[in-house]
Design an enzyme around this catalytic site. Structure first.
Site, PDB file in Angstrom:
ATOM      1  N   GLU A   1     -37.923 112.789 -15.924  1.00  0.00           N
ATOM      2  CA  GLU A   1     -38.648 113.073 -17.215  1.00  0.00           C
ATOM      3  C   GLU A   1     -40.122 112.866 -16.759  1.00  0.00           C
ATOM      4  O   GLU A   1     -40.867 113.799 -17.337  1.00  0.00           O
ATOM      5  CB  GLU A   1     -38.359 112.205 -18.137  1.00  0.00           C
ATOM      6  CG  GLU A   1     -38.964 112.548 -19.598  1.00  0.00           C
ATOM      7  CD  GLU A   1     -38.960 111.703 -20.718  1.00  0.00           C
ATOM      8  OE1 GLU A   1     -38.832 112.082 -21.645  1.00  0.00           O
ATOM      9  OE2 GLU A   1     -38.528 110.395 -20.403  1.00  0.00           O
TER      10      GLU A   1
ATOM     11  N   ARG B   1     -38.573 107.711 -40.035  1.00  0.00           N
ATOM     12  CA  ARG B   1     -38.331 108.879 -40.078  1.00  0.00           C
ATOM     13  C   ARG B   1     -37.013 109.325 -40.189  1.00  0.00           C
ATOM     14  O   ARG B   1     -36.671 110.454 -40.555  1.00  0.00           O
ATOM     15  CB  ARG B   1     -39.453 109.339 -39.145  1.00  0.00           C
ATOM     16  CG  ARG B   1     -39.207 110.891 -38.568  1.00  0.00           C
ATOM     17  CD  ARG B   1     -39.877 111.203 -37.502  1.00  0.00           C
ATOM     18  NE  ARG B   1     -39.598 110.343 -36.179  1.00  0.00           N
ATOM     19  CZ  ARG B   1     -38.402 110.753 -35.406  1.00  0.00           C
ATOM     20  NH1 ARG B   1     -37.792 111.713 -35.749  1.00  0.00           N
ATOM     21  NH2 ARG B   1     -38.010 109.883 -34.547  1.00  0.00           N
TER      22      ARG B   1
ATOM     23  N   ASP C   1     -38.756 102.612 -29.400  1.00  0.00           N
ATOM     24  CA  ASP C   1     -37.490 102.316 -29.768  1.00  0.00           C
ATOM     25  C   ASP C   1     -36.976 101.311 -28.408  1.00  0.00           C
ATOM     26  O   ASP C   1     -36.775 101.694 -27.251  1.00  0.00           O
ATOM     27  CB  ASP C   1     -36.718 103.645 -29.501  1.00  0.00           C
ATOM     28  CG  ASP C   1     -35.250 103.399 -29.576  1.00  0.00           C
ATOM     29  OD1 ASP C   1     -34.710 102.332 -29.224  1.00  0.00           O
ATOM     30  OD2 ASP C   1     -34.309 104.558 -29.075  1.00  0.00           O
TER      31      ASP C   1
ATOM     32  N   TRP D   1     -34.083 115.434 -24.089  1.00  0.00           N
ATOM     33  CA  TRP D   1     -34.717 116.020 -25.090  1.00  0.00           C
ATOM     34  C   TRP D   1     -33.788 117.148 -25.849  1.00  0.00           C
ATOM     35  O   TRP D   1     -34.632 117.772 -26.519  1.00  0.00           O
ATOM     36  CB  TRP D   1     -35.948 116.830 -24.440  1.00  0.00           C
ATOM     37  CG  TRP D   1     -37.107 115.898 -24.144  1.00  0.00           C
ATOM     38  CD1 TRP D   1     -37.173 115.036 -22.927  1.00  0.00           C
ATOM     39  CD2 TRP D   1     -38.171 115.516 -24.942  1.00  0.00           C
ATOM     40  NE1 TRP D   1     -38.620 114.244 -23.182  1.00  0.00           N
ATOM     41  CE2 TRP D   1     -39.058 114.512 -24.535  1.00  0.00           C
ATOM     42  CE3 TRP D   1     -38.578 115.848 -26.208  1.00  0.00           C
ATOM     43  CZ2 TRP D   1     -40.214 114.123 -24.936  1.00  0.00           C
ATOM     44  CZ3 TRP D   1     -39.504 115.544 -26.861  1.00  0.00           C
ATOM     45  CH2 TRP D   1     -40.255 114.607 -26.280  1.00  0.00           C
TER      46      TRP D   1
END
Length: 307
Positions: free
Chosen positions: A64, A26, A212, A86
């Site tokens: 987070e 992507r 990832d 982010w």
């Protein structure tokens, strides 16, 4: 002597480097990818699986997770905690929409200093926290999945329905990033035949559709382990095991040097985690409640984020 659990991570990286499927992704960066992976980490006795072959900024990872648990979706509250992981997505959206070449620092300063700007440009859409705490059904009713899981852990810990997830098909197109870690399922061991609590241990299985390995996984493992410790404390259980399952598990092509450097390093002992107090609910934790001792990692390794 037992093999260090971090070798699960290093073995996975080695496998992807040797046998990964080269793919266009992507982001356009490209990856080496494998499909289907599992790692298991023992969380008993305060064990905290923060990888040691490069420094993991575990406080950022836990912050987070705490942000997810608030149900918030705007980066303004994250930036107030000095968490910038982010920012890339709304910044990219702002640059595309306005043609501005504003720097990340300038953009973040505007988000922090201007509530109207933050409302317009800092929201990520109905990402993790929204789905975890305020999933809206077809009748418009909100569902707090976290509260439901904790209630079930207290009242029916043998249940096979103690899970929450974020893959809300009807709202995916509104999210800055579709959820990567999607399903969280809890399991209690040490229950007697009649469901009595003899020495209950709380374990968690996380299903992640896309991982990832270079940058994301070290954060995910640390924050998911922190979640087990928090929930276990809330329901008067001991942490058991974190089981992580990955779907498309990949290394970005611009992370090859990072991967090889990791493989050249030898893991060091994992640190220990102690929660300094027990808040009245899962909503009450702050980063100051986490005491981590014995963390002595190798130096950090810089690598770019693929947006």
């Amino acid at each position: 002597m037992a093999r260090h659990p971090e070798y699960q991570y290093l073995d996975l990286i080695e496998h992807v480097l040797a046998k990964g499927d080269r793919r266009v992704d992507r982001t356009g960066v490209g990856t080496l990818s494998t499909f289907g992976a599992m790692m298991r980490f023992d969380l008993s006795d305060g064990r905290f699986p923060v990888y040691t072959t490069k420094r993991v900024f575990w406080k950022t990872a836990v912050k987070e997770m705490l942000w997810f648990l608030t149900g918030q979706t705007n980066i303004q509250s994250l930036l107030r905690e000095n968490v910038r992981i982010w920012t890339d997505w709304p910044l990219d959206k702002y640059r595309r929409a306005t043609g501005s070449d504003v720097s990340q620092e300038e953009f973040e300063a505007k988000i922090l200093g201007d509530d109207d700007f933050a409302k317009a440009w800092g929201d990520l859409g109905p990402v993790y926290g929204k789905q975890w705490r305020r999933w809206v059904d077809a009748e418009g009713k909100e569902h707090d999945q976290i509260a439901s899981v904790i209630q079930t852990l207290r009242t029916n810990p043998a249940s096979r329905r103690m899970l929450f997830h974020a893959w809300n098909v009807g709202e995916l197109d509104q999210m800055a990033l579709s959820p990567c870690h999607m399903t969280y399922q809890f399991y209690v061991s040490g229950l007697g035949a009649e469901g009595s609590k003899s020495n209950p241990k709380l374990s968690l299985l996380v299903g992640q559709r896309s991982c990832d390995l270079g940058l994301g996984n070290p954060f995910n493992i640390a924050q998911e382990a922190a979640l087990v410790h928090m929930v276990a404390q809330q329901v008067d259980m001991e942490p058991g095991e974190l089981v992580w399952v990955g779907g498309d598990t990949h290394l970005y092509l611009n992370h090859m040097d990072l991967a090889r450097e990791l493989l050249s390093r030898e893991p060091r002992p994992f640190p220990k985690l102690r929660l300094l107090r027990k808040p009245t609910s899962i909503d009450g934790y702050t980063i100051d409640d986490f005491e981590v001792t014995g963390y002595d990692p190798h130096p950090p390794i810089e690598a770019p984020v693929a947006v």
